[in-house]
Design an enzyme around this catalytic site. Structure first.
Site, PDB file in Angstrom:
ATOM      1  NE  ARG A  37     -27.004-112.948  38.851  1.00 39.68           N
ATOM      2  CZ  ARG A  37     -26.487-113.001  37.491  1.00 39.68           C
ATOM      3  NH1 ARG A  37     -27.127-113.545  36.530  1.00 39.68           N
ATOM      4  NH2 ARG A  37     -25.222-112.722  37.300  1.00 39.68           N
TER       5      ARG A  37
ATOM      6  CG  ASP B 277     -18.907 -99.230  36.101  1.00 39.07           C
ATOM      7  OD1 ASP B 277     -18.703-100.219  35.279  1.00 39.07           O
ATOM      8  OD2 ASP B 277     -18.345 -99.271  37.172  1.00 39.07           O
TER       9      ASP B 277
ATOM     10  CB  SER C  60     -24.026-100.958  38.563  1.00 40.18           C
ATOM     11  OG  SER C  60     -23.571 -99.754  38.105  1.00 40.18           O
TER      12      SER C  60
END
Ligand code: ADP
Length: 501
Positions: A171, A209, A156
């Site tokens: 990033r 997700d 995530s």
């Protein structure tokens, strides 16, 4: 003006009537189309490279790992092939020093080690059999696919995904900072460390997700038709849906992208939290715009800021505060002692969460909305407990309930905008001719939709107000909670990915 009249006025600011709702649906459909054609649009419409949804007959043992922030989760999922599954899970906190390590190897080596521990603890037979076979070969001969565990990797953080198990880190966020990882393929990094430990595991898929929610629902949902949409209404909100490959025209120009074309479909991650960031159709109140201005990311995630769990408590706090700050206001004030004074006496503790940004959790709204005691006792107790409001009156509680209902209803109706738009844009509002399988299946997850009283009912009411859907269409839409979505979903994506190879 009486307190209730004042509250009714503030609540009315959150009204989102059918006409506006339908404008929202139209704009959502239009922004969906733009996002499929080009990058840099309000709806990102990210291709996920997942090109099939399960139907509940899938079988086998799969692994899933989840690096979300503070914890690393490892689980194995046994799919029984009859829409049911069993799940074994372990969770470890990521040591702080690894979040800011010098090299990627330190973090990914740690992750691989956790996976090895998990295998030894929960699947030792399989692991030992593998070791024996490897030793008897006396070399590092590649194993037959059948002996490998396929693993889905939920990661995530922002990645540029170019294949089902290929994605480079853009990033780090959430306190991670390892320079060495930026620009590298996180699946390759994990695979290299897994290989270094000689584990029989193939990193088959990089997983979002929301896509996991869609996959999990599709596996567990009854009936022949797959699930159309997976949607999350938790801390944030987002949705992923099944789109025709031919409509995702920007895929052609995406450098190095690689995917299976045989199904003619691909799941698209809408990133709908940023729907209408330019504010062309989203409803706006002073409470919304102040929340946005004082947030860390003004002008961004404008849809999410009106819908999801992270924000509803804060919207309510601002609306209540506005009522108490009106010099003539009577909310949470003691009229007896205030009678002869310019300002009535407030009953709010000085250090009340009412005065603190983000002081109020959305769970508070669920409690308020659920209270149907004649004297609203639960609301009054919760006001005392959570906000330090001393001796709230029944009228205070009624006023708070009016605001909560208005904010909760607007959130549900906005959620319906996104869902209705996807149903219409994919042509699913048109009836398939009746019968048991003539359903549009939607999987949902998140505390807001799970716990806010009547959230689904309000979504359905809004569906009926969209002419393309109407009463008949609303009845065809089936909404179900996708439990344990992330683990099972990641396993299913690994399965679909391995089958497509
Ligand atoms: P996440 O989205 O982080 O995976 P959740 O689905 O549990 O996790 O969502 C958490 C969010 O839901 C928080 O913003 C919290 O304020 C909100 N929330 C927690 N409990 C409730 C509840 N009972 N009713 C409504 N919202 C809730």
């Amino acid at each position: 003006m009486s307190l209730l009249e004042e509250a009714i006025q503030v609540a009315a600011e959150f009204e989102y009537p059918a006409e506006e709702l339908n404008k929202g649906v139209e704009a959502f459909i239009s922004q969906m189309h733009s996002g499929l054609q080009e990058t840099g649009t309000t709806l990102s419409q990210i291709p996920t490279y997942v090109t099939a949804v399960p139907n509940g007959t899938e079988k086998g043992l799969y692994l899933a790992v989840d690096l979300g922030g503070t914890n690393f989760r490892v689980c194995s999922i046994q799919l029984h092939g009859n829409t049911t599954f069993s799940l074994t899970q372990s969770k470890v906190a990521i040591p702080r020093e690894l979040m800011v390590a010098k090299t990627s190897r330190e973090l990914f080596g740690f992750l691989a080690k956790q996976i090895e521990n998990f295998l030894k603890t929960h699947h030792d037979e399989h692991y030992q059999a593998h070791l024996e076979r490897r030793n008897s070969m006396n070399s590092h001969v590649a194993l037959a696919d059948a002996e490998m565990f396929q693993l889905g990797f939920t990661f995530s953080f922002p990645v540029n995904q170019i294949g089902i198990n290929r994605g480079t880190l853009l990033r780090w966020t959430k306190g991670f900072d390892i320079n060495d990882t930026v620009g590298k393929d996180v699946c390759k990094l994990l695979q290299a460390e897994i290989d270094a430990l000689h584990l029989p595991i193939h990193v088959a898929a990089l997983v979002n997700d929301t896509v996991g929610t869609l996959m999990a629902r599709s596996y567990t949902s009854p009936g022949k038709t797959g699930t159309l949409l997976g949607a999350i209404f938790g801390t944030g909100t987002n949705g992923a849906y099944v789109e025709k490959l031919s409509k995702i025209t920007k895929l052609e120009s995406m450098k190095g992208s690689d995917y299976n074309k045989s199904t003619g479909e691909m799941i698209v991650n809408t990133e709908w939290g940023s729907f209408d960031n330019h504010m062309t159709v989203l409803p706006d109140t002073p409470y919304d715009s102040d929340l946005d201005k004082e947030s860390v990311n003004p002008g961004i995630q404008m849809f999410e800021k009106r819908v999801s769990g992270m924000f509803l408590g804060e919207i309510l706090r601002r609306a209540m505060l506005a009522l108490t700050q009106n010099p003539k206001s009577k909310l949470f004030s003691d009229e007896q002692s205030g009678k002869n004074e310019l300002h009535s006496t407030t009953n709010i503790a000085e250090d009340s969460a009412l005065y603190k940004q983000w002081g109020l959790d959305t769970a508070f709204l669920s409690i308020v909305a659920a209270d149907s005691t004649p004297d609203l006792r639960v609301i009054r107790q919760t006001l005392a407990r959570d906000l330090g409001v001393d001796a709230a009156s029944t009228e205070d509680a009624e006023a708070v309930k009016l605001l909560v209902n208005a904010i909760g209803k607007r959130s549900a109706r906005l959620s319906a905008v996104a869902m209705a738009a996807i149903v219409i844009a994919t042509g699913n509002h048109v009836s398939g001719g009746g019968g048991e399988d003539d359903v549009v299946d939607i999987g949902v997850d998140g505390s807001l939709v799970e716990f806010y009283p009547g959230f689904e009912g309000m979504i359905r009411e809004a569906f009926r107000e969209v002419p393309e859907i109407g009463e008949a269409g609303e009845k065809r839409i089936r909404i179900g909670i996708a439990k344990d979505g992330s683990g099972v979903g990641a396993a299913l994506i690994a399965l679909v990915a391995a089958q497509a190879e």
